[in-house]
Design a protein around this motif. Sequence first.
Motif, PDB file in Angstrom:
ATOM      1  N   UNK A 102       0.828  -1.218   0.000  1.00 46.90           N
ATOM      2  CA  UNK A 102       0.000   0.000   0.000  1.00 46.90           C
ATOM      3  C   UNK A 102       0.855   1.259   0.000  1.00 46.90           C
ATOM      4  N   UNK A 103       0.487   2.221  -0.826  1.00 52.75           N
ATOM      5  CA  UNK A 103       1.221   3.473  -0.907  1.00 52.75           C
ATOM      6  C   UNK A 103       0.799   4.458   0.165  1.00 52.75           C
ATOM      7  N   UNK A 104       1.611   5.482   0.418  1.00 51.36           N
ATOM      8  CA  UNK A 104       1.332   6.434   1.500  1.00 51.36           C
ATOM      9  C   UNK A 104       0.117   7.323   1.254  1.00 51.36           C
ATOM     10  N   UNK A 105      -0.396   7.351   0.027  1.00 54.41           N
ATOM     11  CA  UNK A 105      -1.596   8.148  -0.281  1.00 54.41           C
ATOM     12  C   UNK A 105      -2.847   7.284  -0.408  1.00 54.41           C
ATOM     13  N   UNK A 106      -2.761   6.046   0.039  1.00 55.50           N
ATOM     14  CA  UNK A 106      -3.870   5.113  -0.118  1.00 55.50           C
ATOM     15  C   UNK A 106      -5.095   5.540   0.679  1.00 55.50           C
ATOM     16  N   UNK A 107      -6.263   5.323   0.110  1.00 57.60           N
ATOM     17  CA  UNK A 107      -7.518   5.496   0.825  1.00 57.60           C
ATOM     18  C   UNK A 107      -7.805   4.246   1.655  1.00 57.60           C
ATOM     19  N   UNK A 108      -8.813   4.318   2.505  1.00 59.47           N
ATOM     20  CA  UNK A 108      -9.194   3.144   3.292  1.00 59.47           C
ATOM     21  C   UNK A 108      -9.570   1.987   2.379  1.00 59.47           C
ATOM     22  N   UNK A 109     -10.305   2.264   1.312  1.00 54.08           N
ATOM     23  CA  UNK A 109     -10.728   1.202   0.398  1.00 54.08           C
ATOM     24  C   UNK A 109      -9.527   0.507  -0.235  1.00 54.08           C
ATOM     25  N   UNK A 110      -8.534   1.286  -0.629  1.00 57.09           N
ATOM     26  CA  UNK A 110      -7.331   0.700  -1.232  1.00 57.09           C
ATOM     27  C   UNK A 110      -6.561  -0.107  -0.185  1.00 57.09           C
ATOM     28  N   UNK A 111      -6.396   0.453   1.006  1.00 60.87           N
ATOM     29  CA  UNK A 111      -5.707  -0.268   2.077  1.00 60.87           C
ATOM     30  C   UNK A 111      -6.392  -1.599   2.356  1.00 60.87           C
TER      31      UNK A 111
ATOM     32  N   UNK B 202      16.225  20.008  -0.858  1.00 61.52           N
ATOM     33  CA  UNK B 202      16.410  18.569  -1.012  1.00 61.52           C
ATOM     34  C   UNK B 202      15.524  17.837  -0.017  1.00 61.52           C
ATOM     35  N   UNK B 203      14.215  18.099  -0.081  1.00 67.49           N
ATOM     36  CA  UNK B 203      13.341  17.527   0.939  1.00 67.49           C
ATOM     37  C   UNK B 203      13.134  16.032   0.779  1.00 67.49           C
ATOM     38  N   UNK B 204      13.630  15.446  -0.314  1.00 70.08           N
ATOM     39  CA  UNK B 204      13.549  13.997  -0.468  1.00 70.08           C
ATOM     40  C   UNK B 204      14.375  13.248   0.547  1.00 70.08           C
ATOM     41  N   UNK B 205      15.355  13.927   1.142  1.00 74.24           N
ATOM     42  CA  UNK B 205      16.203  13.282   2.147  1.00 74.24           C
ATOM     43  C   UNK B 205      15.855  13.708   3.569  1.00 74.24           C
TER      44      UNK B 205
ATOM     45  N   UNK C 242      10.153   6.438  10.789  1.00 78.41           N
ATOM     46  CA  UNK C 242      10.221   7.738  10.135  1.00 78.41           C
ATOM     47  C   UNK C 242       9.752   7.620   8.684  1.00 78.41           C
ATOM     48  N   UNK C 243       9.436   8.765   8.089  1.00 79.66           N
ATOM     49  CA  UNK C 243       9.044   8.805   6.685  1.00 79.66           C
ATOM     50  C   UNK C 243       9.638  10.048   6.032  1.00 79.66           C
ATOM     51  N   UNK C 244       9.971   9.930   4.759  1.00 83.31           N
ATOM     52  CA  UNK C 244      10.530  11.054   4.009  1.00 83.31           C
ATOM     53  C   UNK C 244       9.433  12.052   3.635  1.00 83.31           C
ATOM     54  N   UNK C 245       9.829  13.300   3.498  1.00 87.01           N
ATOM     55  CA  UNK C 245       8.877  14.350   3.148  1.00 87.01           C
ATOM     56  C   UNK C 245       8.119  14.036   1.859  1.00 87.01           C
ATOM     57  N   UNK C 246       8.782  13.392   0.917  1.00 81.52           N
ATOM     58  CA  UNK C 246       8.136  13.095  -0.357  1.00 81.52           C
ATOM     59  C   UNK C 246       6.959  12.145  -0.196  1.00 81.52           C
ATOM     60  N   UNK C 247       6.924  11.353   0.884  1.00 76.90           N
ATOM     61  CA  UNK C 247       5.841  10.392   1.059  1.00 76.90           C
ATOM     62  C   UNK C 247       4.586  11.031   1.645  1.00 76.90           C
ATOM     63  N   UNK C 248       4.717  12.213   2.226  1.00 78.33           N
ATOM     64  CA  UNK C 248       3.526  12.873   2.771  1.00 78.33           C
ATOM     65  C   UNK C 248       3.364  14.287   2.222  1.00 78.33           C
ATOM     66  N   UNK C 249       3.838  14.506   0.998  1.00 76.74           N
ATOM     67  CA  UNK C 249       3.788  15.841   0.395  1.00 76.74           C
ATOM     68  C   UNK C 249       2.356  16.350   0.242  1.00 76.74           C
ATOM     69  N   UNK C 250       1.402  15.449   0.015  1.00 80.13           N
ATOM     70  CA  UNK C 250       0.018  15.900  -0.139  1.00 80.13           C
ATOM     71  C   UNK C 250      -0.546  16.440   1.170  1.00 80.13           C
ATOM     72  N   UNK C 251       0.006  16.021   2.303  1.00 79.41           N
ATOM     73  CA  UNK C 251      -0.426  16.565   3.599  1.00 79.41           C
ATOM     74  C   UNK C 251       0.017  18.025   3.736  1.00 79.41           C
ATOM     75  N   UNK C 252       1.113  18.376   3.090  1.00 75.23           N
ATOM     76  CA  UNK C 252       1.648  19.735   3.208  1.00 75.23           C
ATOM     77  C   UNK C 252       0.759  20.746   2.500  1.00 75.23           C
ATOM     78  N   UNK C 253      -0.019  20.290   1.554  1.00 72.09           N
ATOM     79  CA  UNK C 253      -0.858  21.185   0.770  1.00 72.09           C
ATOM     80  C   UNK C 253      -2.297  21.223   1.279  1.00 72.09           C
ATOM     81  N   UNK C 254      -2.567  20.520   2.380  1.00 70.64           N
ATOM     82  CA  UNK C 254      -3.932  20.422   2.872  1.00 70.64           C
ATOM     83  C   UNK C 254      -4.396  21.751   3.448  1.00 70.64           C
TER      84      UNK C 254
END
Length: 251
Positions: free
Chosen positions: A96-105, A163-166, A130-142
Amino acid sequence: MINKGCDASVLLDDTQDFVGEKTAGPNLNSLRGFEVIDKIKSELELICPHTVSCADILATAARDSVLLSGGPIWEMQMGRKDSITGSKDAANNNIPGPNSTVDVLLAKFENVGLTLKDMVALSGAHTIGKARCTTFSSRLQSSSDSENIDFISSLQQLCSGADNGNIVAHLDLATPATFDNQYFVNLLSGEGLLPSDQTLVNGNDQTREIVENYVENPLAFFEDFKHSMLKMGSLGSPSNGQIRRDCRTVN
């Protein structure tokens, strides 16, 4: 979650003739600690050669990491075999990817025989790590009114570098090194780091109810987590497997 089950396929290095799972999207620059498994395997091979599989080492290391972090203990089921192959495509498609919905999970978990409750309980493993910034980037735009604005602002500040990927953030900012029910407390406060975390509260009434139960009753979380780990640890041991001498390569 692992690709086909608890078969140590993820430990195999790429070769000229084989592309393994370490470079799959969910694993690349995310999974770490392979050298720890190497050390454990090396010491075991000296004491009892060709006896303990890499899959059993992974399962036991996971159990002991939970215990040493303050979580529950459970009796290990041993005897797994190591896979002689792996699949980058399967890892990309099945984890499951970090942007998965409940249905996908839920679909991903049910596909391997795990339930909705297993999914929520096992998600509680995000109380450490821990998780990299790139995995929760959609949370930053909420910008939803239901979001925790202070929490989102702190993430935006953390990940503002070029270099927020690191750059990494704790999955549980409150008690990052302790295995407890704080992850679920965070979700109710809108402080789930990954979108796939926060959706357990915002995306489904059933999963929210389980989250609320784990907040009120941490022992229920511990018991369900133990049960679900045992279920996951019994998945998919290959019939044509082996006990690798080196966890990075087949015999």
